[in-house]
Motif scaffolding. Structure first.
Motif, mmCIF file in Angstrom:
data_model
loop_
_atom_site.group_PDB
_atom_site.id
_atom_site.type_symbol
_atom_site.label_atom_id
_atom_site.label_comp_id
_atom_site.label_asym_id
_atom_site.label_seq_id
_atom_site.Cartn_x
_atom_site.Cartn_y
_atom_site.Cartn_z
ATOM 1 N N GLU A 279 0.832 -1.211 0.000
ATOM 2 C CA GLU A 279 0.000 0.000 0.000
ATOM 3 C C GLU A 279 0.859 1.251 0.000
ATOM 4 O O GLU A 279 0.680 2.178 0.786
ATOM 5 C CB GLU A 279 -0.953 0.000 1.199
ATOM 6 N N ARG A 280 1.838 1.276 -0.919
ATOM 7 C CA ARG A 280 2.748 2.409 -1.043
ATOM 8 C C ARG A 280 2.671 2.987 -2.447
ATOM 9 O O ARG A 280 2.317 2.301 -3.401
ATOM 10 C CB ARG A 280 4.203 1.985 -0.779
ATOM 11 N N ILE A 281 3.024 4.244 -2.528
ATOM 12 C CA ILE A 281 3.183 4.898 -3.824
ATOM 13 C C ILE A 281 4.611 4.687 -4.305
ATOM 14 O O ILE A 281 5.560 4.803 -3.528
ATOM 15 C CB ILE A 281 2.892 6.411 -3.711
ATOM 16 N N PHE A 282 4.756 4.362 -5.579
ATOM 17 C CA PHE A 282 6.082 4.276 -6.188
ATOM 18 C C PHE A 282 6.185 5.302 -7.317
ATOM 19 O O PHE A 282 5.307 5.387 -8.180
ATOM 20 C CB PHE A 282 6.349 2.876 -6.760
ATOM 21 N N LEU A 283 7.243 6.102 -7.253
ATOM 22 C CA LEU A 283 7.576 6.994 -8.351
ATOM 23 C C LEU A 283 8.507 6.231 -9.291
ATOM 24 O O LEU A 283 9.607 5.834 -8.885
ATOM 25 C CB LEU A 283 8.284 8.244 -7.837
ATOM 26 N N VAL A 284 8.058 6.010 -10.518
ATOM 27 C CA VAL A 284 8.856 5.268 -11.491
ATOM 28 C C VAL A 284 9.332 6.229 -12.569
ATOM 29 O O VAL A 284 8.523 6.830 -13.278
ATOM 30 C CB VAL A 284 8.053 4.118 -12.120
ATOM 31 N N GLU A 285 10.649 6.376 -12.666
ATOM 32 C CA GLU A 285 11.218 7.318 -13.639
ATOM 33 C C GLU A 285 11.548 6.600 -14.940
ATOM 34 O O GLU A 285 12.245 5.588 -14.956
ATOM 35 C CB GLU A 285 12.484 7.957 -13.077
ATOM 36 N N VAL A 286 11.033 7.159 -16.032
ATOM 37 C CA VAL A 286 11.353 6.657 -17.368
ATOM 38 C C VAL A 286 12.176 7.712 -18.097
ATOM 39 O O VAL A 286 12.264 8.863 -17.678
ATOM 40 C CB VAL A 286 10.080 6.319 -18.166
ATOM 41 N N MET A 287 12.781 7.341 -19.213
ATOM 42 C CA MET A 287 13.611 8.280 -19.963
ATOM 43 C C MET A 287 12.754 9.371 -20.607
ATOM 44 O O MET A 287 11.581 9.167 -20.892
ATOM 45 C CB MET A 287 14.431 7.545 -21.009
ATOM 46 N N GLY A 288 13.392 10.509 -20.835
ATOM 47 C CA GLY A 288 12.707 11.644 -21.441
ATOM 48 C C GLY A 288 13.158 12.944 -20.805
ATOM 49 O O GLY A 288 12.461 13.493 -19.953
ATOM 50 N N ARG A 289 14.339 13.430 -21.215
ATOM 51 C CA ARG A 289 14.839 14.684 -20.632
ATOM 52 C C ARG A 289 13.965 15.866 -21.031
ATOM 53 O O ARG A 289 13.644 16.714 -20.204
ATOM 54 C CB ARG A 289 16.287 14.935 -21.068
#
Length: 334
Positions: free
Chosen positions: A174-184
């Motif tokens: 029950e946590r939020i995950f910030l998932v970073e993808v490419m894209g400057r």
């Protein structure tokens, strides 16, 4: 099915060169294969330039035969290797590159790469007169003049597969995950993967957002009993560390976010069927356009039709992000 060009051959070329430049993208190998065999079938010799513009300026060429491109269509990366060549920004170096191509009797150059590589291609042909055709090889899908770029679909599916696995942990705890993808500078990967994975929110460089609004949205969804995917997709943005800065700010607001940076995993792996077909069609079409006398253009795809866009337009115009995808992700999560 892509509608391939039907152009009249009006120039004679004895040899061409092909190179991959800048960041690698899945599908570059199918493009190399397609260019090579399309040219060989026209009786044209083909030379592969190793390590992009860095190899060009020292004459690092390898002649390619049909067997040299066998069994590469399924391979990620590029058999010709790639590089980012700062020296090529110097006009004198570009002049040297033009002389090397002429010494090898190269009648046309095909450059597979992103906007920086295509900018170099435009300057090279403008300053030396060497006919040049560009192909959009980048996972970012941010090139003007084409709806799709070689490698984007594979990167999208690679990110999606990873996020589906991360979500299992997010929901379990029950946590939020910030998932970073490419894209400057581009949110095309983030927007499409965000919709595909059912993300709660998508953060992209093209659209301003406020942290307070993000926290309010998360709290409101919990209060109203809406289901949580546990996933916020973040495009990396122009300044390194954006996702960690967001995580720290969310933690200060009482959240306990996790962070996952997908990074270069998005560049690798077997190209999808879509990218293999796209690369094959664009590669063959580049030889057709070259033999028809075209130069200083990029071969792309719009409405399933192969098109040619001036490289100058690629340099001066930017492909816009569809903001409706970001809005759709939020709509479908309510």
């Amino acid at each position: 099915m892509y509608r391939l060009p039907d152009l009249k051959k009006n120039t004679r070329i004895n040899a061409i060169a092909v190179m991959t430049s800048g960041g690698d993208s899945p599908g570059m190998n199918p493009a190399i294969r397609s260019v090579t065999r399309a040219a060989l079938n026209q009786g044209i010799r083909v030379f592969g330039i190793n390590r992009g513009y860095s190899g060009l300026i020292i004459g690092d060429f390898t002649e390619l035969k049909s067997g040299d491109v066998s069994n590469i269509v399924q391979r990620g990366g590029t058999i010709l290797k790639s590089d980012r060549c700062e020296a090529f920004k110097d006009p004198a170096v570009r002049h040297q590159a033009g002389e090397i191509l002429k010494e090898h009797h190269i009648g046309g150059l095909i450059v597979i790469g992103g906007d920086g590589s295509l900018t170099g291609a435009h300057l090279l042909t403008h300053e030396t007169g060497i006919p040049v055709i560009g192909l959009p090889g980048t996972i970012d899908n941010d090139i003007y003049g084409t709806e799709d770029t070689i490698g984007f679909d594979t990167a999208l599916n690679t990110a999606l597969e990873a996020i589906d696995k991360i979500r299992d942990t997010a929901i379990s705890h029950e946590r939020i995950f910030l998932v970073e993808v490419m894209g400057r500078n581009s949110g095309h990967i983030a927007s499409q993967v965000g919709v595909a994975c059912g993300a709660e929110m998508i953060i992209v460089p093209e659209i301003d957002f406020k942290l307070e609004a993000l926290c309010f949205s998360l709290a409101s969804q919990r209060a109203e009993g809406h289901g949580s995917s546990g996933i916020i997709v973040v495009a990396e943005g122009p300044r390194p560390g954006l996702t960690y800065r967001l995580a720290n700010q969310l933690e200060a607001q009482g959240e306990k976010p996790g962070v996952c940076i997908l990074g270069h995993i998005q560049r690798g792996g077997r190209p999808t069927g879509h990218d293999r077909v796209l690369a094959s069609c664009l590669g063959a079409a580049s030889v057709t356009y070259l033999l028809a006398g075209f130069t200083d253009v990029m071969i792309g795809m719009i409405d399933s039709k192969i098109t040619a866009t001036p490289l100058l337009d690629i340099m001066e115009k930017r492909k816009p992000l569809n903001p409706q995808l970001v809005e759709l992700a939020q709509l479908l999560h309510k």
